[in-house]
Scaffold this active site. Structure first.
Site, short mmCIF file in Angstrom:
data_model
loop_
_atom_site.label_atom_id
_atom_site.label_comp_id
_atom_site.label_asym_id
_atom_site.label_seq_id
_atom_site.Cartn_x
_atom_site.Cartn_y
_atom_site.Cartn_z
N GLN A 8 10.27 -4.54 11.25
CA GLN A 8 9.05 -5.31 10.96
C GLN A 8 7.86 -4.63 11.62
OE1 GLN A 8 9.12 -9.48 12.08
NE2 GLN A 8 7.13 -9.89 11.12
N SER A 9 6.81 -4.39 10.85
CA SER A 9 5.64 -3.69 11.38
C SER A 9 4.38 -4.55 11.33
CB SER A 9 5.40 -2.38 10.64
OG SER A 9 5.18 -2.61 9.27
N HIS B 99 6.25 -11.86 5.62
CA HIS B 99 6.00 -11.41 4.24
C HIS B 99 7.34 -11.10 3.59
CE1 HIS B 99 5.69 -8.13 7.14
NE2 HIS B 99 6.29 -7.35 6.23
N ILE C 162 0.82 -1.21 0.00
CA ILE C 162 0.00 0.00 0.00
C ILE C 162 0.86 1.27 0.00
CG2 ILE C 162 -0.23 0.35 2.52
CD1 ILE C 162 -3.28 0.65 2.01
#
Ligand code: AMP
Ligand code: ZN
Length: 114
Positions: A94-95, A100, A31
């Site tokens: 990493q959020s 992924h 996104i």
């Protein structure tokens, strides 16, 4: 995982821009793209971080890279080149805690990363 963003996508509650999918993997456009092509590849099984992978996930982990190759071909960056990145925990930024693989391409990428 009810509170996992990517599990919500897999459950159809959020609709990502899917570029490739099979029974075990889904790939969709990020996104907030950091390159002209920026796709995330996720397993359909919830695994929070690389640290949570088990020996029994060997095939699934490999499939993520086979999917990366397909995504690169589908998005036209296989020959020009691309980078795959999987961040793990805080220092890597990493959020989303559902593993992924980032696939980035379509421009020259600097090395080393910041
Ligand atoms: P990471 O920081 O490695 O955990 O990467 C998480 C990625 O998920 C970031 O690049 C975000 O831009 C991306 N992301 C967050 N929410 C969404 C969403 N709803 N659809 C697609 N990508 C997302
Ligand atoms: Zn999840």
């Amino acid at each position: 995982m009810a509170d996992c963003l990517f599990c919500k996508m897999l459950a159809g509650k959020i609709k990502p821009d899917v570029v490739y999918e099979n029974d075990r993997i889904m790939a969709f456009r990020d996104i907030n793209p950091q390159a002209p092509v920026h796709v995330l590849i996720i397993p359909k099984k919830h695994i929070a971080t690389i640290n949570d992978l088990h020996d029994t996930d060997t095939l699934l982990a490999g499939e993520i890279f086979i999917a990366a190759k397909k995504v690169a071909a589908l998005t036209g960056i296989a020959e020009s080149g691309y980078r795959t990145v999987m961040n793990c925990n805080a220092d890597a930024g990493q959020s989303v805690f559902h593993i992924h693989l980032h696939v980035l391409g379509g421009r020259h990428l600097e090395w080393p990363p910041g």
